[in-house]
Design a protein around this motif. Sequence first.
Motif, PDB file in Angstrom:
ATOM      1  N   ASN A   4       2.552   0.927  -3.436  1.00 37.97           N
ATOM      2  CA  ASN A   4       1.394   0.068  -3.712  1.00 37.97           C
ATOM      3  C   ASN A   4       0.093   0.744  -3.297  1.00 37.97           C
ATOM      4  OD1 ASN A   4       3.054  -1.938  -4.720  1.00 37.97           O
ATOM      5  ND2 ASN A   4       3.184  -3.027  -2.774  1.00 37.97           N
ATOM      6  N   LYS A   5       0.158   1.483  -2.185  1.00 41.26           N
ATOM      7  CA  LYS A   5      -1.023   2.232  -1.736  1.00 41.26           C
ATOM      8  C   LYS A   5      -1.407   3.289  -2.767  1.00 41.26           C
ATOM      9  CE  LYS A   5      -2.639   5.067   2.138  1.00 41.26           C
ATOM     10  NZ  LYS A   5      -2.254   5.663   3.447  1.00 41.26           N
ATOM     11  N   THR A   6      -0.394   3.974  -3.311  1.00 44.02           N
ATOM     12  CA  THR A   6      -0.650   4.974  -4.349  1.00 44.02           C
ATOM     13  C   THR A   6      -1.234   4.324  -5.595  1.00 44.02           C
ATOM     14  OG1 THR A   6       1.181   6.352  -3.548  1.00 44.02           O
ATOM     15  CG2 THR A   6       0.417   6.748  -5.793  1.00 44.02           C
ATOM     16  N   ALA A   7      -0.698   3.160  -5.957  1.00 46.09           N
ATOM     17  CA  ALA A   7      -1.203   2.443  -7.134  1.00 46.09           C
ATOM     18  C   ALA A   7      -2.662   2.045  -6.945  1.00 46.09           C
ATOM     19  CB  ALA A   7      -0.342   1.211  -7.400  1.00 46.09           C
ATOM     20  N   ASP A   8      -3.002   1.572  -5.738  1.00 50.47           N
ATOM     21  CA  ASP A   8      -4.401   1.195  -5.472  1.00 50.47           C
ATOM     22  C   ASP A   8      -5.307   2.418  -5.583  1.00 50.47           C
ATOM     23  OD1 ASP A   8      -3.623  -1.393  -5.029  1.00 50.47           O
ATOM     24  OD2 ASP A   8      -3.538  -1.202  -2.841  1.00 50.47           O
ATOM     25  N   GLY A   9      -4.822   3.553  -5.047  1.00 44.48           N
ATOM     26  CA  GLY A   9      -5.611   4.778  -5.132  1.00 44.48           C
ATOM     27  C   GLY A   9      -5.811   5.223  -6.576  1.00 44.48           C
ATOM     28  N   LEU A  10      -4.771   5.109  -7.385  1.00 38.88           N
ATOM     29  CA  LEU A  10      -4.882   5.480  -8.795  1.00 38.88           C
ATOM     30  C   LEU A  10      -5.825   4.546  -9.543  1.00 38.88           C
ATOM     31  CD1 LEU A  10      -1.184   6.396  -9.645  1.00 38.88           C
ATOM     32  CD2 LEU A  10      -3.141   7.957  -9.610  1.00 38.88           C
ATOM     33  N   ASN A  11      -5.756   3.278  -9.218  1.00 35.55           N
ATOM     34  CA  ASN A  11      -6.660   2.320  -9.878  1.00 35.55           C
ATOM     35  C   ASN A  11      -8.124   2.637  -9.561  1.00 35.55           C
ATOM     36  OD1 ASN A  11      -4.593   0.882 -11.101  1.00 35.55           O
ATOM     37  ND2 ASN A  11      -4.372  -0.533  -9.383  1.00 35.55           N
ATOM     38  N   LYS A  12      -8.386   2.947  -8.298  1.00 35.39           N
ATOM     39  CA  LYS A  12      -9.766   3.288  -7.911  1.00 35.39           C
ATOM     40  C   LYS A  12     -10.193   4.602  -8.578  1.00 35.39           C
ATOM     41  CE  LYS A  12     -12.775   3.934  -3.908  1.00 35.39           C
ATOM     42  NZ  LYS A  12     -13.441   5.102  -4.504  1.00 35.39           N
ATOM     43  N   ALA A  13      -9.301   5.595  -8.524  1.00 39.28           N
ATOM     44  CA  ALA A  13      -9.627   6.884  -9.143  1.00 39.28           C
ATOM     45  C   ALA A  13      -9.832   6.725 -10.639  1.00 39.28           C
ATOM     46  CB  ALA A  13      -8.507   7.892  -8.858  1.00 39.28           C
ATOM     47  N   GLY A  14      -9.027   5.889 -11.274  1.00 35.60           N
ATOM     48  CA  GLY A  14      -9.174   5.648 -12.707  1.00 35.60           C
ATOM     49  C   GLY A  14     -10.492   4.984 -13.045  1.00 35.60           C
ATOM     50  N   ALA A  15     -10.896   4.014 -12.200  1.00 38.94           N
ATOM     51  CA  ALA A  15     -12.176   3.339 -12.431  1.00 38.94           C
ATOM     52  C   ALA A  15     -13.340   4.319 -12.260  1.00 38.94           C
ATOM     53  CB  ALA A  15     -12.318   2.166 -11.467  1.00 38.94           C
ATOM     54  N   ASP A  16     -13.282   5.144 -11.206  1.00 37.56           N
ATOM     55  CA  ASP A  16     -14.339   6.140 -10.987  1.00 37.56           C
ATOM     56  C   ASP A  16     -14.375   7.156 -12.132  1.00 37.56           C
ATOM     57  OD1 ASP A  16     -14.920   4.901  -8.614  1.00 37.56           O
ATOM     58  OD2 ASP A  16     -13.790   6.331  -7.370  1.00 37.56           O
ATOM     59  N   LEU A  17     -13.214   7.556 -12.578  1.00 40.03           N
ATOM     60  CA  LEU A  17     -13.127   8.531 -13.658  1.00 40.03           C
ATOM     61  C   LEU A  17     -13.679   7.954 -14.958  1.00 40.03           C
ATOM     62  CD1 LEU A  17     -12.184  11.394 -14.124  1.00 40.03           C
ATOM     63  CD2 LEU A  17      -9.918  10.515 -14.678  1.00 40.03           C
ATOM     64  N   LYS A  18     -13.411   6.685 -15.181  1.00 42.01           N
ATOM     65  CA  LYS A  18     -13.947   6.031 -16.387  1.00 42.01           C
ATOM     66  C   LYS A  18     -15.469   6.006 -16.355  1.00 42.01           C
ATOM     67  CE  LYS A  18     -13.842   1.671 -18.938  1.00 42.01           C
ATOM     68  NZ  LYS A  18     -13.359   0.271 -18.955  1.00 42.01           N
TER      69      LYS A  18
END
Length: 240
Positions: A94-108
């Motif tokens: 879940n921690k990895t998923a949260d990190g990916l979600n944040k990274a994905g939002a920043d990348l977008k």
Amino acid sequence: MKRLLISVAVVALVSTLAQAQSTVNPKAKVDPKNNKVSKPVVDKPKPILMSRNQIRECQEIEERIQAEDQVLPPVVKAWEAEHAELLAALAESNKTADGLNKAGADLKNDAEALGKLQEALNAEIKGGKLKKDEQIKKIKDFEESRAAVQKRIDDFNTQREAYGQNKAKLDQRIKPHDAAKIPLNERIEALADDRVDFKSKCADRTYEEADWNAVKAERTRAKAAADAASAAAAAASAAK
């Protein structure tokens, strides 16, 4: 010979008998010389003996309790250890998923900003507002920015794919683990019920030792016959 089913019951019975022996006999005679009451005589209550059917049920309950007490604790311990491990793995996932979600939002956001930068650069080039050297430098800077964003996108996609694979493996472990909880709880509850039944039906009960041994021998013979029949059936099935 009469026996109590469990040793704890002996203490309870001895205590009860001691109390019964101290009961005063209302029919005791008085000695006129010393005006003392003669030693009271109290009839000891005869214990109610267990029937062979009751003995058989108690033996079966006792054997189930003994068997589960041997094998159930390590099973429960192993399930709890795996449960703790899976909880930790799920928290990390879940921690990895949260990190990916944040990274994905920043990348977008960065990708959208890069798109706007490209539109502005194209407008400047088409408008002829840039000198050649400026145009070359801005195009070079833009391409470097785009390459950096693209690398981040590629890395993000790799991480997301690895996350998906790890999450799928984790889900494959969680599903049977959760499913195993149902029969395990049923065994725990059945053991608790057997303990209650043994306490209510068997504890502090008296039986004839001959009856106990006869029932035990009968059950041993029945089990041996059942095992032999099962082995014969298995051998016959294997021979087909």
